[in-house]
Design a protein around this motif. Structure first.
Motif, PDB file in Angstrom:
ATOM      1  N   ALA A  86      69.250-103.844 -28.759  1.00  9.64           N
ATOM      2  CA  ALA A  86      67.924-103.508 -28.225  1.00  9.64           C
ATOM      3  C   ALA A  86      67.100-102.737 -29.248  1.00  9.64           C
ATOM      4  O   ALA A  86      65.910-103.014 -29.440  1.00  9.64           O
ATOM      5  N   ALA A  87      67.715-101.790 -29.945  1.00  9.20           N
ATOM      6  CA  ALA A  87      66.994-101.006 -30.946  1.00  9.20           C
ATOM      7  C   ALA A  87      66.557-101.879 -32.118  1.00  9.20           C
ATOM      8  O   ALA A  87      65.433-101.757 -32.613  1.00  9.20           O
ATOM      9  N   ARG A 133      57.963-102.549 -32.570  1.00 13.03           N
ATOM     10  CA  ARG A 133      57.799-101.558 -31.501  1.00 13.03           C
ATOM     11  C   ARG A 133      58.741-100.374 -31.682  1.00 13.03           C
ATOM     12  O   ARG A 133      59.105 -99.717 -30.721  1.00 13.03           O
ATOM     13  N   ASP A 134      59.111-100.096 -32.901  1.00 12.64           N
ATOM     14  CA  ASP A 134      60.034 -98.995 -33.165  1.00 12.64           C
ATOM     15  C   ASP A 134      59.366 -97.672 -32.829  1.00 12.64           C
ATOM     16  O   ASP A 134      58.200 -97.446 -33.117  1.00 12.64           O
ATOM     17  N   ALA A 135      60.111 -96.783 -32.210  1.00 14.76           N
ATOM     18  CA  ALA A 135      59.575 -95.483 -31.818  1.00 14.76           C
ATOM     19  C   ALA A 135      59.973 -94.406 -32.823  1.00 14.76           C
ATOM     20  O   ALA A 135      60.151 -93.256 -32.467  1.00 14.76           O
ATOM     21  N   GLN A 147      66.005-105.132 -32.019  1.00 18.91           N
ATOM     22  CA  GLN A 147      64.938-106.020 -31.558  1.00 18.91           C
ATOM     23  C   GLN A 147      63.601-105.295 -31.530  1.00 18.91           C
ATOM     24  O   GLN A 147      62.569-105.867 -31.874  1.00 18.91           O
ATOM     25  N   GLN A 148      63.592-104.034 -31.137  1.00 18.59           N
ATOM     26  CA  GLN A 148      62.344-103.271 -31.142  1.00 18.59           C
ATOM     27  C   GLN A 148      61.787-103.143 -32.549  1.00 18.59           C
ATOM     28  O   GLN A 148      60.584-103.281 -32.758  1.00 18.59           O
ATOM     29  N   VAL A 149      62.660-102.889 -33.504  1.00 18.77           N
ATOM     30  CA  VAL A 149      62.208-102.784 -34.891  1.00 18.77           C
ATOM     31  C   VAL A 149      61.635-104.121 -35.361  1.00 18.77           C
ATOM     32  O   VAL A 149      60.559-104.174 -35.964  1.00 18.77           O
ATOM     33  N   GLU A 203      60.314-106.443 -33.650  1.00 19.91           N
ATOM     34  CA  GLU A 203      59.063-106.736 -32.951  1.00 19.91           C
ATOM     35  C   GLU A 203      57.976-105.726 -33.273  1.00 19.91           C
ATOM     36  O   GLU A 203      56.877-105.793 -32.738  1.00 19.91           O
ATOM     37  N   HIS A 212      73.684-102.007 -30.207  1.00 27.21           N
ATOM     38  CA  HIS A 212      72.520-101.646 -31.031  1.00 27.21           C
ATOM     39  C   HIS A 212      71.440-102.725 -31.017  1.00 27.21           C
ATOM     40  O   HIS A 212      70.401-102.564 -31.657  1.00 27.21           O
ATOM     41  N   GLN A 247      63.820-116.112 -35.945  1.00 24.73           N
ATOM     42  CA  GLN A 247      63.537-115.086 -36.954  1.00 24.73           C
ATOM     43  C   GLN A 247      63.415-115.707 -38.340  1.00 24.73           C
ATOM     44  O   GLN A 247      62.531-115.334 -39.120  1.00 24.73           O
TER      45      GLN A 247
END
Length: 96
Positions: free
Chosen positions: A67-68, A76-78, A70-72, A74, A65, A6
């Protein structure tokens, strides 16, 4: 994604060079290079200074927290679509 990965990505995203970053942080460029390569243990204060120079913050993320986060990171946040019109705006557009 590891912390060092990162960090290297952020250096690239910010468009800075190791020389410029080392100057801002106040360490020798070879020391910064070995830090970014993960070739030696680096003090927390040095990592804090590097993060600050990159306009970022070094934080710990609880595993529940991770996984959430990591999505942000990357992209890929929903989360909500902030560009979408609100229901009231759509309703007002339909009026003659």
């Amino acid at each position: 994604m590891s912390f060092l990965t990162q960090l290297r990505q952020l250096v690239a995203q910010r468009g800075t060079t190791p020389t410029r970053l080392a100057d801002v942080v106040g360490i020798a460029r070879p020391n910064l290079t070995t830090t970014l390569a993960g070739k030696h243990d680096t003090r927390g204060s040095t990592l804090e200074a590097i993060a600050g120079a990159l306009d970022a913050q070094w934080v710990l993320v609880p595993k529940e927290h991770l996984a959430a986060v990591q999505q942000v990171l990357e992209g890929r946040d929903a989360g909500p679509d902030r560009a979408a019109k609100a229901a009231v705006d759509l309703l007002l557009e339909k009026k003659p």
